[in-house]
Design a protein around this motif. Structure first.
Motif, PDB file in Angstrom:
ATOM      1  N   LEU A  56      57.341   3.375  47.149  1.00 26.60           N
ATOM      2  CA  LEU A  56      58.392   4.328  46.793  1.00 26.60           C
ATOM      3  C   LEU A  56      58.228   4.719  45.331  1.00 26.60           C
ATOM      4  CD1 LEU A  56      60.988   5.874  47.412  1.00 26.60           C
ATOM      5  CD2 LEU A  56      62.280   3.797  46.857  1.00 26.60           C
ATOM      6  N   ASP A  65      58.560  10.601  45.011  1.00 27.56           N
ATOM      7  CA  ASP A  65      59.274  10.796  46.274  1.00 27.56           C
ATOM      8  C   ASP A  65      60.729  11.174  46.034  1.00 27.56           C
ATOM      9  OD1 ASP A  65      57.001   9.901  47.868  1.00 27.56           O
ATOM     10  OD2 ASP A  65      57.448   7.919  47.048  1.00 27.56           O
ATOM     11  N   TRP A 111      64.773  15.678  46.066  1.00 27.20           N
ATOM     12  CA  TRP A 111      63.548  15.381  46.804  1.00 27.20           C
ATOM     13  C   TRP A 111      63.059  16.645  47.496  1.00 27.20           C
ATOM     14  CZ3 TRP A 111      68.391  13.794  48.347  1.00 27.20           C
ATOM     15  CH2 TRP A 111      68.835  14.200  49.606  1.00 27.20           C
ATOM     16  N   LEU A 152      61.592  11.787  54.068  1.00 22.90           N
ATOM     17  CA  LEU A 152      61.868  10.595  53.276  1.00 22.90           C
ATOM     18  C   LEU A 152      61.589   9.336  54.093  1.00 22.90           C
ATOM     19  CD1 LEU A 152      65.218  11.410  51.426  1.00 22.90           C
ATOM     20  CD2 LEU A 152      62.896  11.449  50.502  1.00 22.90           C
ATOM     21  N   ALA A 198      63.349   5.223  50.856  1.00 24.65           N
ATOM     22  CA  ALA A 198      63.863   6.329  50.047  1.00 24.65           C
ATOM     23  C   ALA A 198      65.265   6.723  50.506  1.00 24.65           C
ATOM     24  CB  ALA A 198      62.920   7.529  50.126  1.00 24.65           C
TER      25      ALA A 198
END
Length: 297
Positions: A95, A144, A271, A277, A281
């Motif tokens: 991540l 991310d 994002w 995701l 996340a």
């Protein structure tokens, strides 16, 4: 026509375990259900795959050929599933988080700690840059998630507010503003040289928007610590996040200055809409959003 995978699964199990009953038990279904799957497959393809007799069931030559193809197909499916699970595991572990200075220094570590408590295999990477650079990294795919502290929210990214922060004007105790009994107005703020964050930072952009003018710059600092240090050194009053200057105020190193400017700002996570995701996340977004009620210093 697509292959009959349920029938092929029964056929392979009959070949391995010697009977329809044993195959049914291995697959966790009833014997009549297993027999029905085989009959449906034979009827669909016009083949006799299993010879049934009082002594039991045996695969025909055609049945053995189909069972061999089915076994190879299921091995490939198992490899595909294992590969997908491995990729998902890596996607969930890795991540990349970019965060602006105040959020990174005072909020993100707590959120990442809670994330690690939930997902111990998670290995987050934290990049600390200003808000403009956070947005750039999310756009280019090197982050991310991005946490920003600016009123200028990108229209091309997914955005969720996770809280609110406020800016403070602070001065050295010897500065005239430290002894004032009335708030500093906009004109005075616009005319006084100040210690400010660099252009592109959420702090700078929020203050300029609240002031409605371009401030005079005594010094630009790319970190909160250097900004507060410049104020403590008496260079000029500074504009900084409230939570970042609590200790300096409590120690008497700087004095908060009352102003008529309302310099509150949203804290947001951004994002890409184009990239899905990961579970970690999504969990971090949920943790940050849930913690917004206790984010004020």
């Amino acid at each position: 026509m697509t292959p009959d995978l349920e029938g092929a699964e029964v056929l392979v199990a009959v070949d391995e375990y010697g009977s329809i009953g044993a195959a049914a038990r291995r697959l966790g279904i009833t014997q009549p259900a297993a027999s029905a799957r085989l009959r449906a497959m034979e009827a669909r393809w016009g083949l006799t795959l299993v010879e049934r007799s009082a002594r039991g069931s045996q695969l025909t030559d055609e049945g053995r050929a189909v069972a061999g193809w089915g076994r190879a197909a299921f091995e490939r499916v198992a490899a595909l599933q294992a590969g997908l699970e491995a990729l998902r595991g890596r996607h969930d572990r890795d991540l990349r988080v970019a965060a602006s200075l105040t959020v990174a220094g005072y909020l993100v570590p707590r959120w990442l700690g809670e994330l690690r408590a939930r997902y111990q295999a998670a290995t987050p990477q934290l990049m600390v840059v200003n808000s403009a650079a956070v947005v750039d990294r999310v756009r280019e795919g090197t982050a991310d998630l991005g946490f920003i502290e600016t009123p200028d929210l990108p229209s091309d990214l997914a955005v969720r507010k996770v809280g609110e922060d406020a800016l403070a004007v602070v001065a050295h105790p010897s500065h005239a503003w430290a002894r004032r009994d009335r708030p500093v107005d906009r004109d005075e703020l616009a005319q006084e040289p100040l210690v400010l964050r660099e252009p592109g930072s959420g702090t700078r952009r929020t203050f300029e928007a609240a002031l409605g003018a371009s401030p005079q710059v005594a010094m630009e600092a790319s970190s909160t610590a250097s900004l507060v240090g410049a104020v403590i050194a008496g260079i000029a009053p500074g504009v900084v996040a409230e939570r970042a200057v609590i200790a300096a105020v409590q120690n008497g190193d700087v004095v908060p200055v009352a102003t008529i400017v309302d310099a509150r700002r949203p804290l947001s996570v951004v994002w890409s809409r184009e990239r899905r995701l990961s579970r970690t996340a999504e969990a971090l977004v949920a943790i940050a959003t849930a913690g917004s009620a206790t984010m004020r210093p």
